[in-house]
Scaffold this active site. Structure first.
Site, short mmCIF file in Angstrom:
data_model
loop_
_atom_site.label_atom_id
_atom_site.label_comp_id
_atom_site.label_asym_id
_atom_site.label_seq_id
_atom_site.Cartn_x
_atom_site.Cartn_y
_atom_site.Cartn_z
N ASP A 196 57.97 24.86 -7.16
CA ASP A 196 58.93 25.95 -7.38
C ASP A 196 60.09 25.51 -8.26
O ASP A 196 60.54 26.25 -9.12
CB ASP A 196 59.46 26.47 -6.03
CG ASP A 196 60.59 27.47 -6.24
OD1 ASP A 196 60.30 28.56 -6.79
OD2 ASP A 196 61.75 27.18 -5.90
N ARG A 238 60.82 29.45 -15.84
CA ARG A 238 61.01 30.90 -15.89
C ARG A 238 62.38 31.24 -16.46
O ARG A 238 62.55 32.22 -17.18
CB ARG A 238 60.85 31.50 -14.49
CG ARG A 238 59.40 31.51 -14.00
CD ARG A 238 59.32 31.75 -12.50
NE ARG A 238 60.05 32.95 -12.10
CZ ARG A 238 60.67 33.11 -10.93
NH1 ARG A 238 60.63 32.14 -10.02
NH2 ARG A 238 61.31 34.22 -10.66
N SER A 261 58.72 32.46 -4.76
CA SER A 261 59.67 31.36 -4.89
C SER A 261 60.55 31.24 -3.63
O SER A 261 60.67 30.17 -3.03
CB SER A 261 60.54 31.62 -6.13
OG SER A 261 61.66 30.78 -6.17
N1 URA Z 1 65.93 32.87 -6.15
C1 URA Z 1 64.89 32.02 -6.00
O1 URA Z 1 64.93 31.12 -5.17
N2 URA Z 1 63.81 32.17 -6.77
C2 URA Z 1 63.71 33.15 -7.70
O2 URA Z 1 62.69 33.22 -8.35
C3 URA Z 1 64.79 34.02 -7.85
C4 URA Z 1 65.90 33.87 -7.06
#
Ligand code: URA
Ligand code: CA
Length: 432
Positions: A159, A166, A181
């Site tokens: 992640d 991202r 996520s």
């Molecule tokens: N917070 C997160 O932890 N992940 C995301 O993708 C967006 C906000």
């Protein structure tokens, strides 16, 4: 990988193994950024099925360490908020539900933002520390029902890498990616059940109610599909929650709330979220019963007592609960005076948050040092009537010159000549 990008591009469903292959390959570096960029962009346009979302979440959970809380008796319910300004709920909810024997095993971080994270806030209590060993953490939760430990271990590395990618490829804004996520981090942290506080409004990650509901549904589905009972409350962040925005100031606000003397909105949201936590932990047979139990531990002082036990068990000076002035105090206070008569129509939460950060309450970069004493206390909220000269906000500062902060606040607080309704606090609840 090329075939898998093509498959997603054409809107087909990927199998569990295919998703695992991508996540494992990305984590170990065998699949390059450019292919994963194309893949996330394909997801952005084509979405993911319910099964794919659950598979992606679990692949990210399994990409790193997972916290083992099996040594703690009872159902571990975690609460997660999608972020906001002056959100003091964690500080209140911990002792509140622990007073009903719901185990609170909180792993928390510092992070960037308008104010510090939960750990920074708690460090306003002198001596309090979160550098405890895992075994001690488990013991404390079994004994007191509440403990907080600093983030450690290598949780959800997939992640971390994917989120960073991202961020620079315009693919943050995708519900399946956001939902997986957030959920991967909660699941890796060991929760049996999860209560989500999905914020909506100007100060939230999700600005519209429709988007917030969709995100909430996506997360609730993932949680339940992977065997963790999950529900979501959609709560208002069109203005900051409660009155206080700052570290010591929010600890004081949490103390007030546990005494039954807190801001109405913060109290109500904590009772709502807390009821779901108590219910999911099977300490009450219904939400109504859970709420009554929570109201009782506020009234009889046991929630406040729980806060003292929690603070002192981790080295903190619990006497601050009876005398909050023992926490760091700002040198100066200033009042932001209303320039006209009317009604408060808007308090743009993230702008107010930025004002608190300028005072030093939060970190702009990882290296910034937080000033625990400073911040803001709102004197008016949306819908309140104001007279010219009334204080809108008290500014707690260690600088003598707060003109920049005042200018920012004047910009973010709008006064209307006609009456304005206070916003609804809870916009919906999503289960199953
Ligand atoms: N917070 C997160 O932890 N992940 C995301 O993708 C967006 C906000
Ligand atoms: Ca607050």
């Amino acid at each position: 990988m090329v075939d898998l990008i093509e498959k997603k591009r054409d809107g087909q469903e990927l199998s569990t193994e295919e998703i695992k292959f991508i996540i494992n390959g990305y984590t170990d570096g065998s699949i390059p950024d450019y292919q994963v960029s194309a893949f996330t962009m394909a997801i952005y346009f084509k979405g993911m099925t319910e099964k794919e979302r659950a598979d992606l979440t679990m692949a990210m959970v399994e990409s790193g360490d997972q916290i083992d809380l099996s040594g703690i008796k009872g159902i571990k319910v975690d609460k997660h908020s999608t972020g906001g300004v002056g959100d003091t709920t964690t500080l209140v909810l911990g002792p509140l539900v622990a007073a009903l024997d719901v185990p609170v095993a909180k792993m928390s971080g510092r992070g960037l933002g308008h104010t510090g994270g939960t750990i920074d806030k708690l460090e306003a209590v002198s001596g309090f520390h979160v550098e405890i060993k895992n075994e001690e953490f488990i013991e404390l939760v079994n004994k007191n029902k509440i403990a907080v430990i600093g983030q450690s271990g290598n949780l959800t590395p997939a992640d971390k890498k994917l989120y960073a990618l991202r961020d620079v490829t315009a693919t943050v804004d995708s519900i399946p990616l956001i939902a997986s996520s957030i959920m991967s981090k909660k699941i890796a942290a060991g929760a049996d059940a999860i209560v989500l506080d999905v914020k909506t409004g100007a100060g939230a990650f999700m600005k519209t109610l429709d988007d917030s509901k969709e995100l909430a549904k996506a997360m609730v589905r993932i949680g339940n599909n992977v065997g963790r009972r999950t529900m979501a409350v959609i709560s208002d962040m069109s203005q900051p929650l409660g009155f206080a925005i700052g570290n010591a100031l929010e600890v004081k606000e949490a103390i007030d709330t546990l005494k039954g003397e807190g801001p109405e909105d913060l109290t109500e949201l904590c009772l709502t979220l807390g009821s779901h936590m108590v219910y999911l932990a099977e300490k009450a047979g219904s939400l109504a019963e859970a709420r009554t139990l929570l109201e009782n531990v506020i009234k009889d002082g046991s929630a406040l007592e729980k806060l003292k036990v929690f603070l002192s068990s981790q080295g903190g000076d619990a006497s601050v609960v009876d005398d909050p002035s023992k926490m760091p105090q700002a040198k100066y206070t200033f009042e932001l005076e209303a320039k006209e008569d009317g009604y408060v129509a808007e308090i743009v939460a993230d702008e107010v948050g930025t004002a608190a950060m300028i005072l030093g309450a939060g970190r702009a970069t990882k290296e910034s040092i937080i000033d625990l004493a400073v911040g803001l206390v709102l004197r008016k909220k949306i819908g309140d009537e104001v007279k010219k000269g009334d204080s809108l906000v008290t500014i707690y500062s260690n600088f003598e010159n707060v003109e920049e902060v005042k200018a920012k606040l004047y910009e973010s607080i709008k006064i209307s000549a006609t009456k304005v309704e206070a916003p609804i606090l809870v916009h919906g609840e999503i289960t199953e």
